[in-house]
Every structure is written in structure tokens, then in C-alpha cells.
Design a protein around this motif. Structure first.
Motif, short mmCIF file in Angstrom:
data_model
loop_
_atom_site.label_atom_id
_atom_site.label_comp_id
_atom_site.label_asym_id
_atom_site.label_seq_id
_atom_site.Cartn_x
_atom_site.Cartn_y
_atom_site.Cartn_z
N UNK A 328 0.82 -1.21 0.00
CA UNK A 328 0.00 0.00 0.00
C UNK A 328 0.86 1.26 0.00
N UNK A 329 1.99 1.24 0.71
CA UNK A 329 2.89 2.39 0.69
C UNK A 329 3.41 2.64 -0.73
N UNK A 330 3.73 1.56 -1.43
CA UNK A 330 4.21 1.70 -2.82
C UNK A 330 3.09 2.18 -3.73
N UNK A 331 1.91 1.56 -3.58
CA UNK A 331 0.76 1.94 -4.43
C UNK A 331 0.37 3.39 -4.16
N UNK A 332 0.45 3.81 -2.89
CA UNK A 332 0.07 5.18 -2.54
C UNK A 332 0.92 6.24 -3.19
N UNK A 333 2.13 5.87 -3.66
CA UNK A 333 2.98 6.85 -4.34
C UNK A 333 2.53 7.12 -5.77
N UNK A 340 -7.18 3.71 -4.87
CA UNK A 340 -6.40 2.67 -4.20
C UNK A 340 -7.27 1.90 -3.21
N UNK A 341 -8.11 2.61 -2.46
CA UNK A 341 -9.01 1.95 -1.52
C UNK A 341 -9.99 1.05 -2.26
N UNK A 369 -2.36 4.52 5.79
CA UNK A 369 -1.27 4.15 4.90
C UNK A 369 -1.31 4.96 3.61
N UNK A 370 -2.46 5.00 2.98
CA UNK A 370 -2.58 5.69 1.69
C UNK A 370 -2.51 7.21 1.85
N UNK A 371 -2.82 7.71 3.05
CA UNK A 371 -2.66 9.14 3.31
C UNK A 371 -1.19 9.53 3.25
N UNK A 374 0.00 10.50 -0.14
CA UNK A 374 -0.31 11.83 -0.69
C UNK A 374 0.83 12.83 -0.49
N UNK A 375 1.80 12.47 0.36
CA UNK A 375 2.94 13.37 0.57
C UNK A 375 4.23 12.76 0.02
N UNK A 376 4.08 11.68 -0.75
CA UNK A 376 5.25 10.94 -1.24
C UNK A 376 5.37 11.08 -2.75
#
Length: 433
Positions: A328-333, A340-341, A369-371, A374-376
Motif C-alpha cells: 500500500x505504501x508503494x501503491x500510494x505513491x 487505491x481503496x 497508509x494511503x494518506x 499523498x505526501x510521497x
């Protein structure tokens, strides 16, 4: 069949994203191609149309356009400045107090507007010049603003938690909202800990003491804005109205407050409605096409296949949750939280459920996690907005942002492996079914 459908989804969606097709169109076309390969051309077209309509035909989803509209009204209604002044009083005379004020203001404004991007823009535009005047480095100020803005995505009311409720099959929105308070506050406190450490190293100044009479006046002016949270969340928890009804009340309250402040006029309403409509259309259509993809995965039993693969790798719940967080950290980027959710909840939730993970705890974990995403870089929307507001280049902000990323990731691990951080408050209020 599952492998065939999964390959079609990956190849079609991936290829369309690479050539620049919007996420919603890519997901929709990929799901349509997978449906056609599974049930034939005619049945695939009919099934896709049905799932698209069914996915958007939900009373709960009405909360999203109303909360979006309430957020847009607040952005234009003079509420941000009052909350920033309130945050100055709360942060007091801590070293680096203006940066602490930025964090508290983001928590307050983000929780009311429900938008991290709006919070980073509204608060950043006000705080950046003030911090520059006090001698703060612009890069550090921007990092503090960017790093703390997503806390409002977790502190209710939160559109992302509503989306998760839908994707997970109807998890209680009231319980999710209340569960978001403690993790969201921990996000803000983690950012403030980073600022406190950096303030000592950089010898950042303290703000002047606010006289008691002035502090009372500022807090009094902020009370009407803060009461919106009390009205909305209190009404939902108390069973007075549903989350959808609360969103409509939030619009009326924000509109009345803005007219009282005389910060918007009737002539501003068409632009406000148009802005809210644009955002809403994107989100709702994305939910519809994501329901198409969810049908493909459920029909072909893709989640079970993935679960078997993970179980073959390990049966340790800690390792499974770590793998989910890394993915999820990778997908969130590269993906916004909403798609993603919608994409990964139907995949990961059955696996987490098989280990006895509570749906409320899992929802807070996945949204938190996905939040962070948003800063990555490379696609973080809050990162780009905060950088633009500060008048800096992206590369100037990355280094000072790293400590905030580390701090919030540490809190993510706490939220993941200490379920009580998410479940304690809802349990005390009797919100478990």
C-alpha cells in the motif's frame, strides 16, 4: 480463469495508465475487457453496465458530494483564517511555534473540510509568509505544512473513510469516524515531535505571548467553525441522523456561517457549485468503475488466489500485515487514496478478515497508509500543492520532508499492530454492532 482475468486487468490498466489515460477510464476499460473475456461480449457489456450503475446507486454515497461541497464552501468562507488564529493560541510559545501552529491548523481545517489538498493550500498560503517573516527556512515550512496536511483525511468527517465503508461491504461509518480521531491526532503529534526536534537544532523563534483577552477573543471567534465537527459527529454518534444526512447539514451550516462572516456572496455560489461538481463527478465515476473491477475479482475468486499465495509464503499475521503495508505504501505513491481503496480493499480485506482483523481497525490502517502516499513522490497531490503554495521546486522539499515521512510511518506501524488505537474510542461509545 482467475489468472486470465488478473492478467487482462494488469495489462490493460497498466498500458492505459502508461500512455496517460485517466485512472477511472483505465480501470473501467480494463474491467470491461476482463468481463468480456470471462462471460462473452454481450453478457460482458450488460454486466459492466449493471455494475457501473449499481456501484453508483447508493444512498451512502450521497455523503461524498455534500461533504465535498461543504469543504469548498469553507475554503471560500473565511473559516481557514479563524482556525489558524485558534491554532496559534493552542500551540502557545513552543520553540518553532509557527510551525506547530501550521500542524494544529491543518488538523482543525483538514478535519472540517475533509480534504488534505485544500488544507495544505489554505493553511500554507497563510502560514508560509508568516514563517518566512520570522526567519524560518521556506523548505522547512513547506515540509511542516505538507507533512501534517493529511491528518485531516483520518480525523472525521472523512470522505476516504466513507469510500472504505462502501468497498468493505458496509462497515459502520459512525464507528470509522470515531476510530479516526486517535490515529489522526497521533499523526499531528508525530509531526509536532519532528518540529520540536528541528526547532532546537535550527534555533527557531518562539511567537510572542498572546494576551489572555486576545486569546479568549480568538477562541470565541473560532467556536462557530469548530461547532461544525460537534454537530456532524455528535449527530451521527447520537443516532440523530445518518452520515448522509449529516453531510447535508454540514453544507447548510458552512453556508450559513460563510454568509454571517460575509466572506461569500450569492454571486459566488455558481463557481462553488461547479468546483464541487467537478470533484464529485470524478470520485463517483471512479467508484462505479471500481465496482466493475470488484465484480471481476469476486467472480473469478482472485482474492482467494492471492490469499492462498500469501498463506503459502507465511501464516504469520504480523508478516501478512507488513506485506500489505509495504504494498500500500508503494501503491500510494502512484495512486490517489480513493482508487487505491476501491481497488485493494476487495483484495486485502478477505485476507485480513481470515486472520480475525476487525474491519474498523483495517479501515483506519489502509486509509492511514494511503494518506502517507499523498505526501510521497512521484504523484503525491499534497506534496505538489504544498510545494506550489510555498513557491519552491519539488527537489527542495524532499530532504526536509523525510523526517515527517519517517515519523508518520512509525505511527502507521503503531496503528497496524496496536488495534486498540483504532478500536478503543468506538468501543467506549458502544459503536460496535
Amino acid at each position: 480463469m482467475a489468472i486470465q482475468a488478473a492478467l487482462i486487468l494488469l495489462l490493460v490498466i497498466g498500458a492505459l495508465l502508461i500512455i496517460g489515460v485517466p485512472i477511472s477510464i483505465s480501470v473501467g476499460l480494463g474491467s470491461l475487457c476482463a468481463m468480456i473475456s470471462i462471460v462473452g461480449f454481450h453478457n460482458g457489456l450488460v454486466a459492466s453496465a449493471q455494475r457501473l450503475f449499481t456501484g453508483m446507486n447508493s444512498f451512502t454515497l450521497l455523503a461524498i458530494p455534500f461533504f465535498v461541497l461543504a469543504g469548498v464552501i469553507m475554503n471560500n468562507g473565511g473559516i481557514a483564517l479563524r482556525l489558524i488564529n485558534c491554532a496559534k493560541v493552542i500551540s502557545g510559545r513552543l520553540p518553532g511555534s509557527l510551525a506547530h501552529t501550521n500542524v494544529v491548523a491543518n488538523m482543525l481545517f483538514g478535519s472540517i473540510s475533509g480534504s488534505a489538498v485544500a488544507s495544505a493550500a489554505a493553511v500554507g498560503q497563510t502560514m508560509s509568509p508568516l514563517q518566512a517573516k520570522e526567519g524560518y527556512k521556506r523548505e522547512f515550512s513547506a515540509a511542516a505544512n505538507i507533512g501534517s496536511a493529511p491528518s485531516g483525511m483520518i480525523i472525521p468527517p472523512s470522505n476516504t473513510l466513507i469510500v472504505y465503508s462502501l468497498a468493505s461491504g458496509g462497515t459502520s461509518i459512525a464507528a470509522l469516524f470515531i476510530a479516526g480521531y486517535l490515529p489522526g491526532i497521533l499523526w499531528g503529534l508525530a509531526c509536532m515531535a519532528v518540529i520540536a526536534f528541528m526547532a532546537r537544532r535550527q534555533k527557531l523563534p518562539r511567537s510572542e505571548r498572546v494576551p489572555l483577552r486576545e486569546a479568549i477573543r480568538v477562541l470565541w471567534q473560532a467556536i462557530p467553525s469548530l461547532l461544525l465537527i460537534v454537530v456532524v459527529i455528535g449527530g451521527i454518534v447520537g443516532g440523530i441522523f445518518t452520515a448522509t444526512e449529516a453531510s447535508a447539514i454540514a453544507v447548510l451550516y458552512a453556508l450559513a456561517l460563510s454568509f454571517i462572516y460575509r466572506s461569500i456572496r450569492l454571486s459566488d455560489l455558481p463557481d462553488i457549485l461547479l468546483t464541487a461538481t467537478r470533484t464529485t463527478v470524478i470520485v463517483i465515476f471512479l467508484i462505479g468503475v471500481s465496482m466493475m473491477m470488484s465484480w471481476v475479482m469476486a467472480y473469478t475468486n482472485i482474492p482467494a488466489l492471492l490469499a492462498d499465495s500469501l498463506f503459502g509464503f507465511t501464516d504469520n499475521m504480523i508478516v501478512i500485515l507488513l506485506i500489505m503495508n509495504i504494498v500500500l505504501l508503494i501503491i500510494g505513491t502512484i495512486l490517489d487514496p480513493t482508487p487505491a481503496i476501491l481497488i485493494f480493499t476487495p483484495i486485502f480485506w478477505p485476507i485480513a478478515q481470515s486472520y480475525g482483523v476487525d474491519p474498523i481497525h483495517f479501515g483506519i490502517m489502509i486509509v492511514f497508509n494511503l494518506s502517507i502516499g499523498t505526501i510521497t513522490p512521484p504523484m503525491g497531490p499534497v506534496l505538489f500543492v504544498g510545494t506550489k503554495v510555498a513557491g519552491l521546486q519539488l527537489e527542495n522539499v524532499i530532504k526536509p520532508l523525510v523526517p515527517f515521512f519517517i515519523a508518520t510511518t512509525f505511527v502507521l506501524l503503531l496503528v497496524t499492530f496496536i488495534p486498540e488505537l483504532s478500536l478503543l474510542v468506538p468501543e467506549l461509545l458502544g459503536l460496535f454492532e
